[in-house]
Design a protein around this motif. Structure first.
Motif, PDB file in Angstrom:
ATOM      1  N   GLY A 141       0.792  -1.220   0.000  1.00  0.00           N
ATOM      2  CA  GLY A 141       0.000   0.000   0.000  1.00  0.00           C
ATOM      3  C   GLY A 141       0.819   1.263   0.000  1.00  0.00           C
ATOM      4  N   TRP A 171      -8.337  -1.290   2.590  1.00  0.00           N
ATOM      5  CA  TRP A 171      -7.378  -1.765   3.596  1.00  0.00           C
ATOM      6  C   TRP A 171      -8.034  -1.901   4.963  1.00  0.00           C
ATOM      7  N   ALA A 179      -1.176  -4.198   5.660  1.00  0.00           N
ATOM      8  CA  ALA A 179      -2.511  -3.595   5.615  1.00  0.00           C
ATOM      9  C   ALA A 179      -2.538  -2.275   6.382  1.00  0.00           C
TER      10      ALA A 179
END
Length: 161
Positions: free
Chosen positions: A41, A100, A124
């Motif tokens: 991410g 997420w 995450a």
């Protein structure tokens, strides 16, 4: 049509809808997911940083009234493109944060029973924070792209001149 600032309620709706969808998808298909690295991410962080810097540059030009087609001025089309970037980033950031968050809502409680869930949690969290950072940067850029207050059409008060 006048372009209006993004409503926080719209962003919250994006987060909630994306989180619910991601939670359902994760619950149903987590065993088929590849491992989530910490870098998964993190791609949103550079975009957020660029938008923060762009916001400061545009805000300085707007405050100094350096807007126009001149060589050292901020072209109005450039400001409009920055606004479009901010609007798009608000959508992407809020949806990414929601995805997420939904993933984390399923994975985090599973950490004690699943080694994979324990390993996926840091990635995450990084993704969730990246989505939030992009939303914050995009809100800042959107704020910086606002037009300066227009002067009024009222004649100047003779008592003050």
């Amino acid at each position: 049509m006048k372009l209006k600032p993004t409503r926080v309620l719209d962003l919250v709706a994006n987060v909630v809808i994306a989180a619910v969808a991601a939670w359902i998808a994760t619950r149903l298909t987590y065993s088929n997911f590849p491992p989530i690295s910490v870098y998964a991410g993190a791609s949103l962080y550079p975009v957020a940083a660029i938008e923060v810097v762009l916001g400061f540059l545009i805000r300085a030009r707007v405050n100094d009234r350096e807007i126009g087609a001149g060589r050292r001025q901020l072209h109005p089309i450039t400001a409009a493109r920055a606004m479009a970037l901010a609007k798009a980033s608000l959508q992407v950031g809020s949806i990414a944060a929601g995805v997420w968050l939904g993933f984390l809502c399923w994975v985090f409680p599973q950490r004690s029973t699943l080694n994979a869930a324990s390993a996926d949690s840091p990635g995450a969290i990084v993704g969730l924070l990246a989505g939030v950072a992009l939303v914050a940067a995009a809100l800042w850029l959107e704020y910086c792209c606002r037009a300066p207050e227009d002067p009024t059409d009222d004649p100047a008060d003779p008592a003050t001149t």
